[in-house]
Design a protein around this motif. Structure first.
Motif, PDB file in Angstrom:
ATOM      1  N   THR A 147       5.821   3.840  -0.460  1.00 15.19           N
ATOM      2  CA  THR A 147       4.981   2.856  -1.367  1.00 15.19           C
ATOM      3  C   THR A 147       5.462   1.429  -0.723  1.00 15.19           C
ATOM      4  O   THR A 147       6.873   1.298  -0.844  1.00 15.19           O
ATOM      5  N   VAL A 148       4.845   0.592  -0.502  1.00 16.49           N
ATOM      6  CA  VAL A 148       5.197  -0.873  -0.249  1.00 16.49           C
ATOM      7  C   VAL A 148       4.497  -1.719  -1.422  1.00 16.49           C
ATOM      8  O   VAL A 148       3.351  -1.875  -1.420  1.00 16.49           O
ATOM      9  N   LYS A 170       5.931  -7.405  -2.632  1.00 16.73           N
ATOM     10  CA  LYS A 170       6.964  -8.189  -2.356  1.00 16.73           C
ATOM     11  C   LYS A 170       7.557  -7.545  -0.873  1.00 16.73           C
ATOM     12  O   LYS A 170       8.496  -7.934  -0.390  1.00 16.73           O
ATOM     13  N   LEU A 171       6.987  -6.615  -0.477  1.00 20.99           N
ATOM     14  CA  LEU A 171       7.187  -5.794   0.733  1.00 20.99           C
ATOM     15  C   LEU A 171       8.305  -4.940   0.369  1.00 20.99           C
ATOM     16  O   LEU A 171       8.978  -4.571   1.685  1.00 20.99           O
ATOM     17  N   LYS A 172       8.776  -4.459  -0.841  1.00 23.68           N
ATOM     18  CA  LYS A 172       9.755  -3.654  -0.960  1.00 23.68           C
ATOM     19  C   LYS A 172       9.161  -2.306  -0.704  1.00 23.68           C
ATOM     20  O   LYS A 172       8.242  -1.986  -1.151  1.00 23.68           O
ATOM     21  N   VAL A 173      10.032  -1.389  -0.083  1.00 24.67           N
ATOM     22  CA  VAL A 173       9.608  -0.224   0.301  1.00 24.67           C
ATOM     23  C   VAL A 173      10.469   0.826  -0.304  1.00 24.67           C
ATOM     24  O   VAL A 173      11.574   0.666  -0.855  1.00 24.67           O
ATOM     25  N   SER A 174       9.494   1.834  -1.197  1.00 20.55           N
ATOM     26  CA  SER A 174      10.230   3.032  -1.931  1.00 20.55           C
ATOM     27  C   SER A 174       9.747   4.282  -0.960  1.00 20.55           C
ATOM     28  O   SER A 174       8.693   4.378  -0.694  1.00 20.55           O
ATOM     29  N   ILE A 175      10.810   5.236  -0.869  1.00 26.10           N
ATOM     30  CA  ILE A 175      10.489   6.402  -0.050  1.00 26.10           C
ATOM     31  C   ILE A 175      10.949   7.562  -0.874  1.00 26.10           C
ATOM     32  O   ILE A 175      11.835   7.772  -1.391  1.00 26.10           O
ATOM     33  N   GLU A 176       9.890   8.449  -1.028  1.00 24.71           N
ATOM     34  CA  GLU A 176      10.160   9.673  -1.575  1.00 24.71           C
ATOM     35  C   GLU A 176       9.844  10.977  -0.876  1.00 24.71           C
ATOM     36  O   GLU A 176       8.650  11.039  -0.383  1.00 24.71           O
ATOM     37  N   GLU A 177      10.590  11.822  -0.726  1.00 25.46           N
ATOM     38  CA  GLU A 177      10.452  13.278  -0.054  1.00 25.46           C
ATOM     39  C   GLU A 177       9.516  14.013  -0.707  1.00 25.46           C
ATOM     40  O   GLU A 177       9.273  14.134  -1.680  1.00 25.46           O
ATOM     41  N   GLY A 183       0.808  -1.091  -0.069  1.00 22.51           N
ATOM     42  CA  GLY A 183      -0.018  -0.284  -0.070  1.00 22.51           C
ATOM     43  C   GLY A 183       0.805   1.245  -0.039  1.00 22.51           C
ATOM     44  O   GLY A 183       2.117   1.142  -0.357  1.00 22.51           O
ATOM     45  N   ASN A 184       0.198   2.381   0.398  1.00 23.87           N
ATOM     46  CA  ASN A 184       0.847   3.663   0.490  1.00 23.87           C
ATOM     47  C   ASN A 184       0.474   4.303   1.517  1.00 23.87           C
ATOM     48  O   ASN A 184      -0.695   4.124   2.037  1.00 23.87           O
ATOM     49  N   THR A 185       1.276   5.152   2.135  1.00 21.79           N
ATOM     50  CA  THR A 185       1.087   5.855   3.279  1.00 21.79           C
ATOM     51  C   THR A 185       2.035   6.987   3.355  1.00 21.79           C
ATOM     52  O   THR A 185       2.932   7.298   2.375  1.00 21.79           O
ATOM     53  N   THR A 186       2.223   7.739   4.540  1.00 20.01           N
ATOM     54  CA  THR A 186       3.056   8.917   4.874  1.00 20.01           C
ATOM     55  C   THR A 186       3.867   8.822   6.117  1.00 20.01           C
ATOM     56  O   THR A 186       3.434   8.416   7.033  1.00 20.01           O
TER      57      THR A 186
END
Length: 128
Positions: free
Chosen positions: A114-115, A118-125, A88-91
């Motif tokens: 964003t997860v 496969k539970l890979k996490v992506s983070i964007e400021e 999913g998506n969160t903040t």
């Protein structure tokens, strides 16, 4: 006797190899890390909180800057490790403040997370 022992070892090895081949190997991704510079000796600390705590886990540690002497008041880096728990998506909201003061001048950073499945996490400021 040696031939029987050798044959038994070979047969056992083949069974082990076939058993390993049929097992599914799950891909494991490393968690992502948010790095924020700070200096807790001023009373200010970074605190990061996820809006959806069921989707990600956020763990923090503080790492002081390396120095060759004992310097009072040196800064360092806050490391926030983000691990995916479900897709999913969160903040994540990070606030640099003194916990005993209520000021409007605190530094705030927001990150979109964003997860994937496969539970890979992506983070964007979020620079808004």
């Amino acid at each position: 006797m040696k031939k029987v022992l050798l044959s038994s070892i070979i047969v056992l090895s083949l069974f082990l190899l076939v058993g390993c081949k049929n097992k599914e190997i799950k891909e494991v991704d490393s968690p992502e890390v948010i790095e924020l510079e700070g200096n807790p000796t001023t009373g200010y600390e970074w605190n990061c909180v996820a809006k959806d705590k069921d989707m990600i886990k956020v763990e923090s540690i503080y790492k002081p800057d390396e120095t060759t002497s004992e310097i009072t008041g040196q800064g360092g880096t806050y490391l926030f490790t983000v691990t995916g728990l479900k897709k999913g998506n969160t903040t994540i909201i990070c606030n640099y403040s003194r916990n005993w003061e209520e000021t409007i001048n605190d530094e705030i950073k927001e990150y979109n997370v964003t997860v994937d499945k496969k539970l890979k996490v992506s983070i964007e400021e979020n620079n808004n």
